[in-house]
Scaffold this active site. Structure first.
Site, PDB file in Angstrom:
ATOM      1  CE  LYS A  50       6.794  16.293   1.632  1.00  0.00           C
ATOM      2  NZ  LYS A  50       5.815  15.410   2.322  1.00  0.00           N
ATOM      3  CB  CYS A 136       1.294  11.247  -1.901  1.00  0.00           C
ATOM      4  SG  CYS A 136       0.733  12.659  -0.908  1.00  0.00           S
TER       5      CYS A 136
HETATM    6  N1  OXC Z   1       2.447  10.572   2.575  1.00  0.00           N
HETATM    7  C1  OXC Z   1       3.033  11.113   1.512  1.00  0.00           C
HETATM    8  O1  OXC Z   1       3.438  10.398   0.620  1.00  0.00           O
HETATM    9  N2  OXC Z   1       3.157  12.454   1.444  1.00  0.00           N
HETATM   10  C2  OXC Z   1       2.820  13.282   2.534  1.00  0.00           C
HETATM   11  N3  OXC Z   1       2.012  12.643   3.484  1.00  0.00           N
HETATM   12  C3  OXC Z   1       1.898  11.288   3.553  1.00  0.00           C
HETATM   13  O2  OXC Z   1       1.301  10.739   4.441  1.00  0.00           O
HETATM   14  C4  OXC Z   1       2.288  14.605   2.056  1.00  0.00           C
HETATM   15  O3  OXC Z   1       3.119  15.421   1.630  1.00  0.00           O
HETATM   16  O4  OXC Z   1       1.072  14.824   2.077  1.00  0.00           O
END
Ligand code: OXC
Length: 317
Positions: A50, A136
């Site tokens: 993540k 993001c």
């Molecule tokens: N892309 C991101 O880079 N992060 C996540 N969602 C997304 O679509 C997030 O954590 O919101």
């Protein structure tokens, strides 16, 4: 799986070797130790964390993820366990000897934070590559870096000289040919190992006509789209960057992959590897072996024994 002996799905991202070209998109089932261990034990060819920040983040308020038959919308807001956890997990991953690389996603909330994070991960043993998230769409008040071309250069000027591991960037989708060209010209100036195309398509709005409401809470329901909604946009970005970037910069495809045929299409457009997001959320870890089998079956039917037999060889009319 009798066809697996004759058809190889192995690939290279720069100098990093993957036994299988399929792995998770950052964000999908890769936040906790349990998630990362499950990925290490799955059919995925790499484990990607993540997106990490310096500090632990709770993320945006729930509901923040929603699926429809055509895909997903999310506004997670970068919930993650903080950089120390993902740095320490590298040792756990290495001890598992799964034979697959561990890639850390970095999404600092400022340029200084990205510099600190990349400095930290440089010193952590067991990290094979870094994916710097420039895209993001879900941080209220913070624009997506990938749409600010000058800021992209500031970030890359600062982080590229620091990176000891192979470094790549995760890009937002672009929709204009001029933007493909301008961004590729910028990226070609840096020693990048890869670019990942695409992050979710930002600021879509899914609504429920029955309840007359939005389906996720943050940002009045606006969020990033994934799944079928985005596959043609993802393929366009993969192919445009495949054509425009220096050949040493591998393009990693992400967007709308739910079958072996979808993975095949990404590779035909030039992808060296393919990430799976929404479908991993739906199907969990068995998705990797299923899609690998479907991809191998297609390759075998076409007489291809390795990805390089067809990678990037999309034909025009
Ligand atoms: N892309 C991101 O880079 N992060 C996540 N969602 C997304 O679509 C997030 O954590 O919101």
């Amino acid at each position: 799986m009798e066809n697996s002996t004759t058809v190889s799905l192995s690939t290279q991202i720069g100098r990093v070797a993957l036994p299988v070209c399929l792995y998770n998109a950052s964000g999908a089932r890769c936040t906790t130790a349990q998630d990362l261990l499950a990925l290490a034990q799955s059919g995925a060819g790499a484990v990607l964390s993540k997106s990490s920040t310096m500090q632990f983040r709770e993320g945006n308020p729930a509901p923040r993820y929603y699926e429809t038959t055509l895909g997903s919308i999310n506004s997670m807001g970068l919930p993650n366990l903080g950089h120390e956890f993902y740095g320490q997990h590298a040792q756990v991953h290495a001890a598992l000897q799964s034979g697959k690389p561990y890639i850390v996603s970095v999404s600092g909330l400022s340029l200084e934070e990205n510099v600190s994070l990349i400095g930290f991960y440089n010193e952590a043993a067991g990290i094979d590559a870094i994916e710097l998230n420039l895209s993001c769409p879900n941080l209220p008040g913070k624009p997506q870096t990938g749409y600010d071309f000058e800021q992209v250069q500031h970030v890359l000027d600062a982080v590229c000289p620091l990176a000891k591991q192979p470094l790549g960037v995760k890009l937002p989708p672009y929709f204009d040919i001029v933007h493909f060209e301008q961004m590729a010209a910028i990226l070609n100036r840096y020693p990048l190992a890869f670019v990942t195309c695409i992050n979710s398509v930002g600021n879509g709005l899914v609504i429920d006509a029955h309840t007359e409401t939005v389906v996720i809470k943050p940002k009045n329901g606006f969020g990033g789209l994934g799944g079928d909604y985005v596959k043609p946009t993802a393929l366009a970005n993969v192919h445009a960057f495949y054509r425009l970037l220096r050949p040493e910069i591998g393009v990693i495809g992400c967007g709308g992959v739910k079958t072996g045929q979808d993975a095949f299409e990404h590779i035909l457009c030039g992808a060296v590897a393919v990430q799976i997001g929404t479908q991993l959320m739906r199907e969990d870890m068995p998705v990797f072996a299923r899609i690998a089998y479907e991809l191998q079956t297609i390759m075998q039917q076409k007489g291809y024994t390795r990805l390089e037999d067809f990678r990037g060889k999309l034909r025009y009319l």
